[in-house]
Design an enzyme around this catalytic site. Structure first.
Site, PDB file in Angstrom:
ATOM      1  N   ARG A  51      -3.067 -10.197   8.665  1.00 31.52           N
ATOM      2  CA  ARG A  51      -4.276  -9.270   9.262  1.00 31.52           C
ATOM      3  C   ARG A  51      -5.631 -10.224   9.726  1.00 31.52           C
ATOM      4  O   ARG A  51      -6.447  -9.708  10.051  1.00 31.52           O
ATOM      5  CB  ARG A  51      -4.651  -8.138   8.330  1.00 31.52           C
TER       6      ARG A  51
ATOM      7  N   GLU B  98      -5.883  -1.501   5.168  1.00 32.51           N
ATOM      8  CA  GLU B  98      -5.320  -2.714   5.871  1.00 32.51           C
ATOM      9  C   GLU B  98      -6.083  -2.315   7.386  1.00 32.51           C
ATOM     10  O   GLU B  98      -6.002  -3.092   7.873  1.00 32.51           O
ATOM     11  CB  GLU B  98      -3.552  -1.857   6.167  1.00 32.51           C
TER      12      GLU B  98
ATOM     13  N   ARG C  67      -8.692 -11.226   0.638  1.00 34.91           N
ATOM     14  CA  ARG C  67      -9.125 -10.761   2.066  1.00 34.91           C
ATOM     15  C   ARG C  67     -10.699 -10.901   1.897  1.00 34.91           C
ATOM     16  O   ARG C  67     -11.523 -11.262   3.066  1.00 34.91           O
ATOM     17  CB  ARG C  67      -8.180  -9.956   2.719  1.00 34.91           C
TER      18      ARG C  67
ATOM     19  N   SER D 201      -3.134  -1.005  -6.598  1.00 36.85           N
ATOM     20  CA  SER D 201      -2.104  -1.123  -5.297  1.00 36.85           C
ATOM     21  C   SER D 201      -1.776   0.742  -5.721  1.00 36.85           C
ATOM     22  O   SER D 201      -0.677   0.886  -6.922  1.00 36.85           O
ATOM     23  CB  SER D 201      -0.930  -2.194  -5.189  1.00 36.85           C
ATOM     24  N   SER D 202      -2.025   1.424  -4.372  1.00 35.46           N
ATOM     25  CA  SER D 202      -1.075   2.776  -4.154  1.00 35.46           C
ATOM     26  C   SER D 202       0.482   2.355  -4.316  1.00 35.46           C
ATOM     27  O   SER D 202       1.544   3.236  -4.732  1.00 35.46           O
ATOM     28  CB  SER D 202      -0.987   3.041  -3.362  1.00 35.46           C
ATOM     29  N   GLN D 203       1.109   1.445  -3.925  1.00 41.21           N
ATOM     30  CA  GLN D 203       2.657   0.189  -4.484  1.00 41.21           C
ATOM     31  C   GLN D 203       3.521   0.910  -5.672  1.00 41.21           C
ATOM     32  O   GLN D 203       4.715   1.166  -5.357  1.00 41.21           O
ATOM     33  CB  GLN D 203       2.766  -0.547  -3.314  1.00 41.21           C
TER      34      GLN D 203
ATOM     35  N   LYS E  91       5.071 -11.999   9.982  1.00 46.16           N
ATOM     36  CA  LYS E  91       4.898 -10.643   8.635  1.00 46.16           C
ATOM     37  C   LYS E  91       5.496  -9.170   8.868  1.00 46.16           C
ATOM     38  O   LYS E  91       6.340  -8.537   8.340  1.00 46.16           O
ATOM     39  CB  LYS E  91       4.089 -10.622   7.813  1.00 46.16           C
TER      40      LYS E  91
ATOM     41  N   HIS F 131      -4.172  -8.269  -1.599  1.00 43.32           N
ATOM     42  CA  HIS F 131      -3.723  -8.748  -1.264  1.00 43.32           C
ATOM     43  C   HIS F 131      -2.994 -10.418  -0.842  1.00 43.32           C
ATOM     44  O   HIS F 131      -2.908 -10.694  -1.981  1.00 43.32           O
ATOM     45  CB  HIS F 131      -4.089  -7.905   0.133  1.00 43.32           C
TER      46      HIS F 131
ATOM     47  N   LYS G 270       5.826  -0.876   9.643  1.00 49.47           N
ATOM     48  CA  LYS G 270       6.414  -1.271   8.555  1.00 49.47           C
ATOM     49  C   LYS G 270       6.619  -0.527   6.972  1.00 49.47           C
ATOM     50  O   LYS G 270       7.443  -0.481   6.373  1.00 49.47           O
ATOM     51  CB  LYS G 270       5.452  -3.028   8.025  1.00 49.47           C
TER      52      LYS G 270
END
Length: 447
Positions: free
Chosen positions: A408, A336, A367, A188-190, A433, A363, A40
């Site tokens: 997850r 993850e 989680r 977040s690294s995003q 997802k 996330h 993904k």
């Protein structure tokens, strides 16, 4: 648009209705390997970079899932053309042709669903579109961290209204001058990846400086940089927590997406939990954190022996385990894997501690809280720490495991169910997802 892509894009991209599922228990050690779909993370980066490129690109092996469908829809809203072509060598496989527009178009609506890559990668692209683009998503997505990225885009000249989180509208004149931007990417690294990918399209390039606690999931930043460099972009981390992207073209590039190694790790863990042995295909070289994934499995007593393929043969990893042992493990760079690691810890012979993952509270759901709730409900002793979990194995029992619409968490429950009768997931459809065929793959592995 071809019928093949119409079929793909016509699949449900909204929240799928909850589908309860009783996780099957393994009657014997697992010896059957599976092949998981494409990554993904790599798929959605490839789609964005193809949309930013200087010509059409062909992408093979792309993951077919809710997240990637939402990404395609979002890019199409900005004027990107998509189509499906047959692979010239493999008649059974399709490739996506992505054709960038002469200029991105604003004025549309983008559904982010629950996809972090969509809500964090598409807004920077929308900053290159003249007009207003509206973003919304699932209710649960509204609590996912987004403000630092939107503030950074605001400093580059776009207007965000009315809030710095979903839902919001982004208005731009279609030009990003670039320069230097500071951002706190500790959640977040995003955030950094989203800015890196549009850096070359900024008139003066882009320098990104992270300020804050350490960036999580740093291998994903390496993935982004590698994919940019592969397309001829001058992009690099010039000093710790500072990245520079020079202005220029993003080269069109045909590529094949490698399997998702995080998903594959769940199936490897299944082999280990049941005391089985199987040989899995593994890429020779990967932009994913392959070594860290194998090291995490090995920390729990799973032997994962890599073998390089000779003379054109594919490389493999042989997986086996006599028993699962407790581990003290830092998963900050590969967070993850936390749900898979927690499931392993729940069936281990001794206590475990998972560290470095405080950020996964933001996330798809919290989680850490969800794992504490779910595994405790099955009889395990679980407690949250400031940055992770402590897990003390106990005699497990069946019961309802709430997935919180998080793929997850569903994987974790399925793993525990392999050795515990009566584990019932309240919703297995959330696995769409990243792996729409999860149930078939899981049950096929046991047949």
């Amino acid at each position: 648009m071809s019928p093949g892509l119409l079929d793909w894009l016509s699949r449900r991209t909204g929240p799928v209705g909850a589908v309860p599922w009783t996780a099957p228990t393994a009657s014997a050690p697992i010896t059957r390997a599976v092949r998981t779909p494409g990554s993904k993370s790599a798929t959605n980066r490839a789609l964005v970079l193809a949309a930013l490129a200087d010509g059409p690109s062909l992408i093979g092996g792309a993951l077919d899932s809710r997240d990637t469908s939402l990404m395609l829809d979002g890019l199409r809203t900005l004027g990107v053309e998509t189509d499906v072509e047959r692979h010239p060598r493999y008649d059974t496989l399709d490739r996506l042709r992505i054709t960038p527009p002469p200029a991105f178009t604003g004025g549309g609506d983008v559904d982010c669903g629950l996809a972090g890559t969509v809500m964090r990668f598409v807004p920077p692209v929308a900053g290159l579109a003249a007009g207003t683009t509206r973003f919304h998503g699932d209710r649960a997505a509204e609590s996912r961290p987004l403000e630092p990225l939107l503030r950074a885009l605001g400093s580059l000249g776009v207007r965000i209204d009315p809030t710095l989180g979903l839902p919001f509208s982004l208005t731009s004149d279609g030009t990003l001058h670039g320069g230097q931007v500071e951002i706190d990417s500790s959640a977040s690294s995003q955030f950094v990846s989203g800015l890196l990918m549009i850096g070359a399209r900024c008139e003066s390039g882009l320098t990104i400086r992270h300020v804050g606690a350490p960036v999580p999931s740093r291998p994903h930043l390496s993935m982004t940089l590698t994919m940019l460099q592969d397309r001829g972009v001058d992009a690099a981390e010039t000093q710790p927590d500072v990245w520079r992207v020079e202005p220029g073209a993003v080269g069109a590039m045909d590529e094949w997406i490698e399997p998702d190694l995080t998903n594959l790790a769940t199936f490897m863990a299944a082999v280990g939990i049941t005391g089985g042995h199987a040989v899995f295909a593994w890429p020779d070289a990967s932009t994913q954190p392959g070594e860290q994934i194998l090291a995490a499995l090995q920390a729990f007593g799973i032997t994962a022996a890599y073998r390089h393929g000779a003379s054109g043969a594919e490389s493999t990893v042989a997986v086996s385990a006599d028993r699962i042992v407790g581990a003290d493990i830092d998963l900050h760079d590969v967070s993850e894997l936390t749900c898979t690691a927690a499931a392993l810890a729940a069936v281990a012979t001794g206590p475990s501690r998972i560290r470095g993952v405080a950020h996964i509270r933001g996330h798809e759901t919290d989680r850490l809280a969800a794992l504490e709730e779910g595994l405790s409900g099955l009889g395990c002793a679980v407690a949250q720490t400031d940055d992770g979990l402590t897990i003390e194995p106990r005699r497990l029992r069946g019961g309802l495991f709430r997935t919180h619409a998080d793929h997850r968490l569903a994987h974790a429950a399925a793993l525990v169910g392999l050795v515990t009768h009566g584990v019932v997931l309240d919703d297995v459809a959330c696995t769409s997802k990243t792996m729409p065929d999860f149930v078939a793959l899981w049950e096929g592995m046991l047949s």
